[in-house]
Design an enzyme around this catalytic site. Structure first.
Site, PDB file in Angstrom:
ATOM      1  N   ARG A  40       0.868  -1.193   0.000  1.00 22.31           N
ATOM      2  CA  ARG A  40       0.000   0.000   0.000  1.00 22.31           C
ATOM      3  C   ARG A  40       0.893   1.227   0.000  1.00 22.31           C
ATOM      4  O   ARG A  40       1.285   1.741   1.028  1.00 22.31           O
ATOM      5  CB  ARG A  40      -0.884  -0.005   1.250  1.00 22.31           C
ATOM      6  CG  ARG A  40      -1.838   1.177   1.344  1.00 22.31           C
ATOM      7  CD  ARG A  40      -2.773   1.010   2.541  1.00 22.31           C
ATOM      8  NE  ARG A  40      -3.698   2.134   2.706  1.00 22.31           N
ATOM      9  CZ  ARG A  40      -3.440   3.223   3.434  1.00 22.31           C
ATOM     10  NH1 ARG A  40      -2.256   3.341   4.058  1.00 22.31           N
ATOM     11  NH2 ARG A  40      -4.334   4.184   3.549  1.00 22.31           N
ATOM     12  N   SER A 111     -12.734  -3.012   0.706  1.00 13.49           N
ATOM     13  CA  SER A 111     -12.951  -2.294   1.975  1.00 13.49           C
ATOM     14  C   SER A 111     -14.430  -2.004   2.133  1.00 13.49           C
ATOM     15  O   SER A 111     -15.061  -1.493   1.198  1.00 13.49           O
ATOM     16  CB  SER A 111     -12.230  -0.935   1.951  1.00 13.49           C
ATOM     17  OG  SER A 111     -10.890  -1.082   1.625  1.00 13.49           O
ATOM     18  N   LYS A 140      -4.222   6.440   8.444  1.00 10.70           N
ATOM     19  CA  LYS A 140      -4.958   6.721   7.195  1.00 10.70           C
ATOM     20  C   LYS A 140      -5.517   8.141   7.290  1.00 10.70           C
ATOM     21  O   LYS A 140      -6.229   8.451   8.256  1.00 10.70           O
ATOM     22  CB  LYS A 140      -6.088   5.709   7.010  1.00 10.70           C
ATOM     23  CG  LYS A 140      -6.938   5.870   5.735  1.00 10.70           C
ATOM     24  CD  LYS A 140      -8.014   4.793   5.686  1.00 10.70           C
ATOM     25  CE  LYS A 140      -9.032   4.988   4.585  1.00 10.70           C
ATOM     26  NZ  LYS A 140      -8.513   4.798   3.219  1.00 10.70           N
TER      27      LYS A 140
HETATM   28  C1  LIG Z   1      -5.766   1.379   5.614  1.00  8.08           C
HETATM   29  C2  LIG Z   1      -6.739   1.588   6.702  1.00  8.08           C
HETATM   30  N1  LIG Z   1      -8.093   1.425   6.509  1.00  8.08           N
HETATM   31  C3  LIG Z   1      -8.843   1.655   7.588  1.00  8.08           C
HETATM   32  S1  LIG Z   1      -7.857   2.114   8.899  1.00  8.08           S
HETATM   33  C4  LIG Z   1      -6.392   1.968   7.983  1.00  8.08           C
HETATM   34  C5  LIG Z   1      -5.058   2.251   8.570  1.00  8.08           C
HETATM   35  C6  LIG Z   1      -4.666   1.188   9.561  1.00  8.08           C
HETATM   36  O1  LIG Z   1      -3.394   1.518  10.087  1.00  8.08           O
HETATM   37  P1  LIG Z   1      -3.003   1.119  11.571  1.00  8.08           P
HETATM   38  O2  LIG Z   1      -2.977  -0.373  11.672  1.00  8.08           O
HETATM   39  O3  LIG Z   1      -1.626   1.728  11.742  1.00  8.08           O
HETATM   40  O4  LIG Z   1      -4.035   1.743  12.479  1.00  8.08           O
HETATM   41  C1  LIG Z   2      -8.442   0.518   3.250  1.00  5.59           C
HETATM   42  C2  LIG Z   2      -8.206  -0.785   3.519  1.00  5.59           C
HETATM   43  C3  LIG Z   2      -9.138  -1.553   4.298  1.00  5.59           C
HETATM   44  N1  LIG Z   2      -8.886  -2.859   4.578  1.00  5.59           N
HETATM   45  C4  LIG Z   2      -7.751  -3.429   4.118  1.00  5.59           C
HETATM   46  C5  LIG Z   2      -7.525  -4.883   4.494  1.00  5.59           C
HETATM   47  F1  LIG Z   2      -7.589  -5.000   5.816  1.00  5.59           F
HETATM   48  F2  LIG Z   2      -6.320  -5.265   4.083  1.00  5.59           F
HETATM   49  F3  LIG Z   2      -8.468  -5.661   3.963  1.00  5.59           F
HETATM   50  N2  LIG Z   2      -6.847  -2.789   3.383  1.00  5.59           N
HETATM   51  C6  LIG Z   2      -7.008  -1.478   3.040  1.00  5.59           C
HETATM   52  N3  LIG Z   2      -6.142  -0.855   2.353  1.00  5.59           N
END
Ligand SMILES: Cc1ncsc1CCOP(=O)(O)O
Ligand SMILES: C=C1C=NC(C(F)(F)F)=NC1=N
Ligand SMILES: [Mg+2]
Length: 216
Positions: A40, A111, A140
Site C-alpha cells: 500500500r 474495503s 490513514k
Molecule cells: C488502511 C486503513 N483502513 C482503515 S484504517 C487503515 C489504517 C490502519 O493503520 P493502523 O494499523 O496503523 O491503524
Molecule cells: C483501506 C483498507 C481496508 N482494509 C484493508 C484490508 F484489511 F487489508 F483488507 N486494506 C485497506 N487498504
C-alpha cells in the site's frame, strides 16, 4: 479463498516505515509469521512510476520466498503487471464488478464500512472484506467514522459468511476482541511497521489471534 490467510495481514508501504525503507521491515515481519501482505504505497515518501514497480517487485519476491501471498492496494494495473496474487480496492477505486472480471481467479479484497457495503461486495464477487476502522488511527488520512468491532458482529448477524479482516488502530491488546467479534484475522500497519522489532510484534499479534481462533 482460504480464510486462514487473513489471520495476520500486514499492510504497508514506504511512508509507514520510520526509515522509509520497507524491505527490511517486511523481511522481519515475514520471519514473525505474517500470513498475508498488502503493498500500500501511499502518502508522503511514496514511490511512483518505475521506482514503485521496482519496490513492489522486490517485496513480492520476498513474500514469494516465504510462501506469503502478495496483494496490491488500489493499483489494479500494477497488480496485473506484476502478476500479483490479488488486489484490494476501496469503495472509490472503481467498480468491483469490473475489477472482478480483470482479476478473475485471483484474490479480490474490498474495503467495507457497514452491512450494506458488505452485502454488495459479496454480491459482486469479493473474496474477503476489509472492515474498519475498528479504532481511531492516524495512519490513514481520510479515515471513515470509527465503528468498532460491533460492525463485524452486525455483518455476521446479517448472514454474511465471507472471510473478514478487521483493520484500524489494532494492536496486540485489541486483536483478540476483533477476532471474537467474528473476524478471521486482523490487518495492521503501524503495530508492525512502527515496532522496534517487527518479528516480535508479528509473533505476539499472531499469538493473540490464534488464541481466540482455536477456541471458537
Ligand atoms: C488502511 C486503513 N483502513 C482503515 S484504517 C487503515 C489504517 C490502519 O493503520 P493502523 O494499523 O496503523 O491503524
Ligand atoms: C483501506 C483498507 C481496508 N482494509 C484493508 C484490508 F484489511 F487489508 F483488507 N486494506 C485497506 N487498504
Ligand atoms: Mg483505495
Amino acid at each position: 479463498m482460504n480464510k486462514e490467510l487473513l489471520k495476520l495481514y500486514l499492510v504497508m508501504g514506504s511512508s509507514n516505515c520510520g526509515s522509509g525503507e520497507p524491505l527490511p521491515v517486511l523481511e522481519s515481519a515475514l520471519k514473525g509469521g505474517i500470513t498475508l501482505f498488502q503493498f500500500r504505497e501511499k502518502g508522503n515518501g511514496a514511490r511512483s512510476g518505475q521506482g514503485k514497480i521496482k519496490l513492489a517487485h522486490e517485496m513480492m519476491s520476498r513474500c514469494r520466498s516465504y510462501g506469503v501471498p502478495f496483494i496490491v492496494n488500489d493499483d489494479v494495473e500494477l497488480a496485473l503487471t506484476l502478476e500479483a496474487d490479488g488486489v484490494h480496492i476501496g469503495q472509490d477505486d472503481g467498480s468491483i464488478i469490473e475489477t472482478r472480471k480483470r482479476f478473475a481467479g485471483k484474490v479480490l479484497g474490498v474495503s467495507v464500512h457497514n452491512v450494506q457495503e458488505a452485502h454488495d461486495a459479496m454480491k459482486f464477487g469479493a473474496d474477503y472484506l476489509g472492515v474498519g476502522p475498528m479504532y481511531f488511527t492516524n495512519t490513514k488520512s481520510d479515515l471513515h467514522e470509527v465503528k468498532g468491532p460491533d460492525v463485524i458482529k452486525d455483518i455476521r448477524a446479517a448472514g454474511i459468511t465471507l472471510p473478514i479482516v478487521g483493520i484500524g488502530g489494532i494492536d496486540k491488546e485489541r486483536a483478540g476482541i476483533v477476532v471474537e467479534s467474528g473476524a478471521d484475522g486482523v490487518a495492521v500497519i503501524s503495530a508492525i511497521s512502527q515496532a522496534q522489532c517487527p518479528t516480535a510484534a508479528a509473533r505476539e499479534l499472531l499469538y493473540e489471534v490464534e488464541k481466540i481462533l482455536h477456541i471458537t
